[in-house]
Design an enzyme around this catalytic site. Structure first.
Site, short mmCIF file in Angstrom:
data_model
loop_
_atom_site.label_atom_id
_atom_site.label_comp_id
_atom_site.label_asym_id
_atom_site.label_seq_id
_atom_site.Cartn_x
_atom_site.Cartn_y
_atom_site.Cartn_z
N HIS A 11 0.85 -1.18 0.00
CA HIS A 11 0.00 0.00 0.00
C HIS A 11 0.89 1.23 0.00
CE1 HIS A 11 -3.83 -1.96 0.62
NE2 HIS A 11 -3.27 -2.75 1.52
N CYS B 30 -0.71 1.93 -5.07
CA CYS B 30 -1.45 3.14 -5.45
C CYS B 30 -0.45 4.27 -5.60
CB CYS B 30 -2.45 3.51 -4.36
SG CYS B 30 -3.62 2.22 -4.01
#
Lengths: 525, 395
Positions: free
Chosen positions: B164, B206
């Site tokens: 992440h 991301c």
């Protein structure tokens, strides 16, 4: 350029494939090439013990033992055959006397499974005896745990002074020891350590036959980790070389214990076979092993009149007192050519033969506010025994109107009924309805050997969680008070109009005059 | 006259042909030299594959990393040249309905965990500090060899990270982050210590493109699964396992790599096209300005495959005679013969001995440092206040 790269890659692949082949050929040619056969200084014994457990599960314990008749403390030992080089170098570099390392997932449930051969704690456990020539034991211990973490792909490097102890009374050496100064012992456990395929892979690579032949072909990770208990260990210790015990040999034992669950792996059935447990069968013994055997525990537990049948029938059996009880084992010797003959593989099957059951259960679960639970069971009770029947239930919350005015008393569960045919000591003659007294003719009986009896248990009073019924009143009082005080104050502050009042200047006379004027309705002074 | 004219024409034609052939040879020689310039020149390959996420619902990050591990092993990089860091254990997780497996395709088609996996850094060992130490080589001396990145100036290194992330950072195990500046500095350290020849950096998180914005060392090519401001999305859940199995970008990269074999000639431009916006929903990005070669000349196998140094020799090598081994082992046999008195095994629970053993007294160390200083201060104050003549009250 493309062709040369392809050529390089192919040669590289060929080299990589040729290397193990060359090693294997060397290994095979080694013993055969000597005319005057000097007995090899190291030997391998492998065994698998299959034990059906009282709870319907089955336990499998692998042991691979390599014994090396050599003095490893001397420098310059460079010819390793069966004993793995990684561990041999550890022994000489860190002057180890004993090393015991285990990785375990799960817990051995002695109550259901009986006593284990060798239990290990959940997580990773490492205990080591150093030789008395070591000067700085703590430094060697730290370096050793780092090296082992690299070999076994585990986080053993987290072993430091915060989780290491020096036991003073337990963990005596399991091998030869002349004196035991506990200063040279170190013990550490990492309970959080996970054991998975990445720990099994290097463990398998330490075996002389790797996972290519012999019992180690059964070691497939996807079956071994789908178990209730998985424990793999490495034990190194010095043992007596002969009966007189005047020289030392080094023994390396690699053990792996797994317990296959009857419901997860066996789909509820208690019948087992090697294929169902490991999804493999045995095809050939390890050519480097001097002994390769499978032992199956055929001591009958004789529960529920069940007997254990083993297929193919064993040629020999072994009886001994193990862990305090007399046990019988069926032996399958892989080195005996008769064991794996025509079918080319050995799939040992265990079947439980039980007589036909006659029982009956009827259960109708409850539906809320419609019908209650109904459980009917027909059981055969063995003589001189105690049978306990237990049912789990959940307590639910009722709607607030469904509570009685005295809910803290509890709710009643109706008593259970036991209807039984009890054998009678003395045969009774058939009952004549008109002639015999009334107390004898309550229940009709067909024959005089039994008499019928219906018994009831006590009703059960269950304390349900009761809500506090006074709470709505309390809440209303409190809320209204808060609203009145806070909101009321704000409302007054916001909606009242304020006007300035002149300070009073006059004395008593002026006040008296204002009082009279107010009565008259005339503007004040 | 005509004959000489003919002759001269023939001679000129002949010289023209000669010159032309010379020119051809020279041109091809120059072409060869030019091609040499475009070849990579590395002699070994390394891979550092990092999954930074913990917890069962981040199964897809572990599956991403294991897919790249599998491809890289298949194309030839050996385990000794791969540093695999997995922040959590999914295969033997109690929530995994199929233990010892990690799947990348739904319906459990492909088990990327396999039977022969070596995880070098696992669970709590995957930290920012350990990652940077691996990259820069500043490792404590007791670290085993399998946990080190022993690259040199002729190594091509593949670094793959997943987890992440956000704009400028990547989260490690839900407790710490690594920023893009730290990463760029680590790569610069590697360049200054000549720890790589060329480096390929792939990140699947991301806003992954933010992680390569700050690189400033030469010979680095970077790929990311999404631009700044975009999220990388996951691919497909499996109803039996209950979580998403892979991220989209790595799923399509895996599909692309499954068609590569060690001899293939596919180049980096094909890798840049791997996941268009229609499949990936995010826009994958790449950065090649720091890289000296043209991406169309860079083979996939320059980073994902492995160069093995092979020397072919025609001289014969004689293996040592068996009798020599026999003799040395005979000597060993004679040397460790016969201790005088027989040895025995230790008693496992000698109750009498345990009860009567005295606990070892800890060595007494004189008080040092702070305590000594404190007492000195107290005594000094006392004597300053009262004077020496009051010592008789103490003794």
């Amino acid at each position: 350029m493309g062709a040369s790269a392809a050529g390089k890659a192919e040669v590289a692949a060929g080299m990589a494939a040729a290397m193990p082949l060359a090693l294997f050929v060397l290994l095979l040619l080694g013993p055969g090439g000597w005319c005057l056969a000097e007995p090899q200084r190291d030997s391998l014994r492998e065994e698998l013990v299959i034990t059906p457990l009282p709870s319907g599960d089955v336990a499998a314990t692998f042991q691979f033992r390599t014994r090396w008749d050599s003095e490893l403390q001397r420098e310059g030992v460079s010819h390793y055959r069966l004993f793995p080089k990684a561990l041999g170098q550890l022994i000489s570099k860190y002057s180890l006397r004993e090393l015991h390392l285990s990785f375990t997932q799960g817990f051995w449930r002695t109550r259901y499974w009986g006593p284990p051969f060798l239990q290990a704690p959940s997580g990773a456990e490492l205990w080591v005896w150093f030789q008395d020539t070591v000067t700085n034991v703590d430094k060697s211990w730290k370096e050793l745990s780092n090296v082992l973490s690299g070999i076994f792909c585990a986080s053993l490097n987290f072993i430091d002074s915060t989780n290491t102890v020096t036991p003073t009374a337990s963990f005596k050496p399991l091998g030869l020891a002349n004196d035991t100064d506990h200063y040279f012992l170190r013990y550490a456990v990492l309970p959080r350590e996970v054991v998975c395929t990445e720990n099994l892979t290097p463990w398998k690579k330490l075996l002389p036959c790797s996972s290519k032949a012999g019992l180690s072909v059964l070691l497939k990770a996807d079956r071994l980790f789908h178990t209730s208990y998985h424990s793999q260990a490495v034990h190194i210790r010095p043992v007596c070389r002969n009966a007189r015990c005047t020289s030392i040999s080094w023994e390396l034992r690699q053990t792996l214990s797994v317990v296959f669950d009857a419901f997860i792996t066996g789909q509820g059935k208690k019948d087992w076979s090697l294929f169902r447990m490991f999804s493999r069968t045995l095809t050939e013994p390890c050519p480097l092993a001097s002994e390769s055997r499978v032992y199956v525990d055929i001591t009958n537990y004789n529960q529920d009149n069940e007997t254990l049948e083993v297929n193919p029938p064993p040629t020999t059996t072994y009886q001994d007192v193990i862990l305090g009880t007399r046990k019988t084992y069926a032996i399958y010797d892989l080195l005996d050519t008769a064991t794996i003959n025509n079918s080319r593989n050995l799939n040992i099957q265990l079947k439980w033969k039980r007589p036909a059951e006659n029982g009956y259960i009827h259960y109708q679960p409850a539906q809320d506010r419609l019908q209650p639970h109904l459980l009917e069971m027909l059981i055969q009770l063995p003589a001189n025994s105690v049978t306990k029947v237990s049912i789990q239930f959940e307590r639910a919350l009722l709607k607030w109107t469904e509570y009685t005015p005295d809910p803290n008393h509890g709710f009643y569960v109706s008593p259970s009924v036991l209807s039984a045919l009890v054998p009678s000591m003395v045969a009774a003659k058939p009952v004549d309805w008109e002639e015999s007294p009334l107390f004898n003719s309550l229940f009709p009986v067909s024959d005089g050997s039994n008499y019928f009896v219906r018994l009831y248990t006590e009703p059960l009073l269950v304390n349900l969680p009761t809500p506090d019924f006074s709470m709505p009143y309390n809440v209303i009082c409190l809320t209204c008070t808060v609203v009145a005080v806070c909101y009321g104050s704000f409302y007054n502050l916001l909606t009242r109009t304020f006007h300035i009042e002149e300070p009073r200047t006059g004395g008593l006379a002026k006040r008296l005059a204002n009082l009279i004027r107010r009565i008259r309705g005339v503007p004040l002074l | 006259m005509a004959v000489s004219h003919c002759f001269s024409r023939a001679a000129s034609a002949f010289t023209a042909v000669l010159l032309f052939s010379f020119g051809c040879v020279a041109a091809s020689h120059i072409e060869d030299q030019a091609e040499q310039f475009f070849r990579s020149g590395h002699t070994n390959n390394w891979a550092v594959l990092v999954c930074t996420s913990r917890f069962w619902f981040n199964y897809r990050h572990v599956a991403n990393t294991l897919s790249v591990y599998r491809s890289v092993k298949r194309l030839g990089i050996p385990d000794s040249h791969i540093v695999l860091m997995l922040a959590d254990d999914m295969a033997c997780n109690p929530r995994n309905p199929k233990p010892a497996t990690v799947f990348s395709h739904k319906n459990m088609e492909l088990n990327v965990y396999g039977d022969d996996v070596e995880v070098d850094y696992r669970s709590y060992e995957v930290t920012v500090e350990n990652f940077l130490r691996v990259l820069t080589g500043r490792i404590p001396p007791s670290t085993p060899r399998s946990k080190r990145l022993l690259s040199d100036d002729r190594s091509n290194i593949l670094i793959y990270m997943t987890g992440h992330g956000g704009n400028g950072f990547l989260k490690f195990q839900d407790s710490e982050e690594i920023t893009n500046i730290e990463l760029a500095d680590a790569f610069e350290q590697m360049w200054q210590k000549r720890r790589y020849n060329e480096l390929l950096f792939i990140i699947d998180t991301c806003q992954g493109a933010s992680m390569y914005e700050r690189f400033y060392s030469p010979n680095i090519m970077a790929l990311a699964s999404s631009q700044v401001g975009e999220d990388s999305l996951s691919h497909q859940p499996d109803p039996a396992i209950g979580v998403h199995l892979m991220d989209r970008y790595t799923f399509y990269v895996l599909e692309f790599l499954e068609e590569i074999n060690p001899a293939s000639q596919t180049n980096m431009n094909d890798l840049f096209q791997v996941c268009p916006k229609s499949l990936c929903v995010s826009t994958p990005g790449h950065r090649t300005d720091l890289f000296q070669r043209d991406p169309k000349n860079v083979l996939i196998t320059d980073f994902f495959g492995s160069v093995r140094k092979v020397e072919i020799t025609t001289e014969t090598i004689n293996l040592q005679q068996d009798s020599e081994i026999m003799e040395s082992s005979y000597k060993e046999d004679q040397m460790d013969e016969e201790l005088m008195e027989p040895l025995k095994y230790a008693e496992q629970l000698p109750v009498a001995q345990i009860i009567h053993q005295k606990p070892k007294l800890k060595d007494w160390h004189p008080p040092g440092g702070f305590i000594l200083g404190l007492w000195a201060l107290i005594i000094m104050v006392f004597f300053k206040t009262y004077g020496i003549k009051h010592m008789k009250f103490i003794f």
